[in-house]
Design an enzyme around this catalytic site. Structure first.
Site, short mmCIF file in Angstrom:
data_model
loop_
_atom_site.label_atom_id
_atom_site.label_comp_id
_atom_site.label_asym_id
_atom_site.label_seq_id
_atom_site.Cartn_x
_atom_site.Cartn_y
_atom_site.Cartn_z
CB SER A 73 -0.87 -0.02 1.26
OG SER A 73 -1.43 1.25 1.48
CE1 TYR A 97 -3.68 -2.10 5.58
CE2 TYR A 97 -3.27 0.27 5.60
CZ TYR A 97 -3.48 -0.90 4.89
OH TYR A 97 -3.49 -0.88 3.53
CE LYS A 101 -1.66 -4.16 3.24
NZ LYS A 101 -2.02 -5.43 2.60
C1 UD1 Z 1 -6.67 5.38 3.80
C2 UD1 Z 1 -5.82 4.84 4.92
C3 UD1 Z 1 -4.59 4.22 4.32
C4 UD1 Z 1 -4.98 3.11 3.34
C5 UD1 Z 1 -5.91 3.68 2.27
C6 UD1 Z 1 -6.44 2.55 1.40
C7 UD1 Z 1 -6.34 6.28 6.84
C8 UD1 Z 1 -5.81 7.32 7.78
N1 UD1 Z 1 -5.50 5.90 5.84
O1 UD1 Z 1 -5.93 6.37 3.16
O2 UD1 Z 1 -3.76 3.68 5.32
O3 UD1 Z 1 -3.84 2.55 2.74
O4 UD1 Z 1 -7.01 4.34 2.89
O5 UD1 Z 1 -7.28 3.00 0.42
O6 UD1 Z 1 -7.45 5.79 7.00
N2 UD1 Z 1 -12.15 11.78 3.62
C9 UD1 Z 1 -13.16 12.66 3.96
N3 UD1 Z 1 -14.30 12.14 4.53
C10 UD1 Z 1 -14.47 10.81 4.78
C11 UD1 Z 1 -13.43 9.92 4.41
C12 UD1 Z 1 -12.28 10.43 3.84
O7 UD1 Z 1 -13.04 13.88 3.77
O8 UD1 Z 1 -15.52 10.40 5.30
C13 UD1 Z 1 -10.93 12.33 2.97
C14 UD1 Z 1 -9.64 12.04 3.71
O9 UD1 Z 1 -9.39 13.03 4.67
C15 UD1 Z 1 -8.62 12.01 2.56
C16 UD1 Z 1 -9.44 11.47 1.37
O10 UD1 Z 1 -10.81 11.69 1.71
O11 UD1 Z 1 -8.19 13.31 2.25
C17 UD1 Z 1 -9.23 9.99 1.13
O12 UD1 Z 1 -9.44 9.28 2.33
P1 UD1 Z 1 -9.44 7.66 2.38
O13 UD1 Z 1 -10.36 7.13 1.34
O14 UD1 Z 1 -9.69 7.25 3.80
O15 UD1 Z 1 -7.97 7.26 1.93
P2 UD1 Z 1 -6.52 7.66 2.52
O16 UD1 Z 1 -6.61 8.71 3.56
O17 UD1 Z 1 -5.63 7.95 1.38
#
Ligand code: UD1
Length: 292
Positions: A73, A97, A101
């Site tokens: 990842s 997690y 990895k």
């Molecule tokens: C997350 C994981 C990461 C994992 C990846 C797999 C966390 C902190 N990190 O990363 O370890 O490898 O998924 O796909 O969980 N967001 C919102 N509202 C929400 C959900 C997300 O604004 O309800 C934003 C987040 O702040 C971020 C973006 O959307 O900026 C993407 O979030 P997410 O899909 O959780 O992915 P990652 O943060 O990249």
């Protein structure tokens, strides 16, 4: 072709499978992946992800199957100081997690160093989204989704009232977090390219990013899903989520050059296929009563 459901920690069952079937290679996708849960239950993550992988590697070695493609990842880049992330960036982990990895990557590198018959490709996934274009296969997380697009999808089908946007004050184009979303079909194709690469005699233990190389903000992703679905996604502007990076996206050069693979879908197609799956299966594989 046959199907067997086996816990990777169940060594006798794995032994039996490898004794009865000759495998050319293994693609290892199995693992727990919820960041928050891993902080609360590190034993569960280390036990499942790491012991499962070690057991699999031991059984593979014992049966002379030494070709592996592993789902790593982009989380192993931690909080990158710059983008795009190249495969040579320093590695770190922000939670158990992510550490599983990272440890598994290191275990694979050690195993290759000890026995050069191994051929191993570690694929660092960026943010997989979308669904199979047929609308039959998609993501169906249990409980409240952690990741952006499964959450947005549940708002679009009316299962949740609004999306919390985690952070609106980042130094990005619109203040929201930027990530590298990749269509799951492109991701799947990356695995085929990796399997083909394993037949190359000179491959040892190699690592490749699987991403599109393009950064997309939360608001851009929401707008794309609104367009694809014709649904309005109500937003609640919220604070930053602890542990989140500002901007993460992949350098795709190494995969393009050495795997001869490149993502072909953009966010429009990702949202189109995500909505196709969501609208046909608003409750995923379950029913309205069986989901939280
Ligand atoms: C997350 C994981 C990461 C994992 C990846 C797999 C966390 C902190 N990190 O990363 O370890 O490898 O998924 O796909 O969980 N967001 C919102 N509202 C929400 C959900 C997300 O604004 O309800 C934003 C987040 O702040 C971020 C973006 O959307 O900026 C993407 O979030 P997410 O899909 O959780 O992915 P990652 O943060 O990249």
């Amino acid at each position: 072709m046959s199907y067997a459901q086996i816990d990777l920690r169940d060594k006798p069952a794995l032994e039996q499978l490898f004794a009865s079937t000759k495998f050319n290679a293994v693609i290892h996708f199995a693992g727990l992946k919820a960041v928050g849960e891993s902080v609360e239950k590190p034993f569960m993550y280390y036990n499942n992800n790491i012991i499962g992988t070690i057991t699999l590697l031991e059984v593979m070695a014992a049966h002379g199957c030494k070709r592996l493609v592993f789902s790593s990842s982009a989380t192993v880049y931690g909080w990158p100081n710059e983008v795009p992330c190249t495969e040579e960036f320093p590695l770190s982990a922000a939670n158990p997690y992510g550490r599983t990895k990272l440890f598994i990557e290191e275990i694979c590198r050690d195993i290759y160093r000890s026995d050069s018959e191994w051929k191993i490709i570690l694929l660092r996934y960026f943010n997989p989204v979308g669904a199979h274009p047929s609308g039959y296969i998609g993501e169906d997380p249990r409980g409240i989704p952690n990741n952006l697009m499964p959450f947005v999808q549940q708002v679009a089908v009316g299962r949740r009232p609004s999306l919390n946007v985690f952070g609106t004050d980042y130094s990005t184009k619109d203040g929201t977090g930027v990530r590298n979303y990749i269509h799951v079909v492109d991701l799947a194709d990356g695995h085929i390219a990796a399997l083909n690469k394993l037949s190359n005699p000179s491959i040892g233990c190699e690592v490749y990013n699987l991403g599109t190389g393009k950064g997309t903000s939360v608001l851009e992703m929401v707008a794309a899903l609104e367009k694809a679905s014709g649904k309005k996604i109500p937003l609640v502007m919220a604070g930053r989520r602890p542990g989140d990076s500002e901007i993460v996206y992949a350098s795709t050069e190494k995969a393009e050059r050495e795997l001869n693979w490149r993502a072909s879908y953009g966010i429009e197609e990702m949202c189109r296929d995500q909505w196709n799956w969501a609208s046909k299966n608003p409750y995923g594989y379950g029913s309205p009563d069986s989901t939280a």
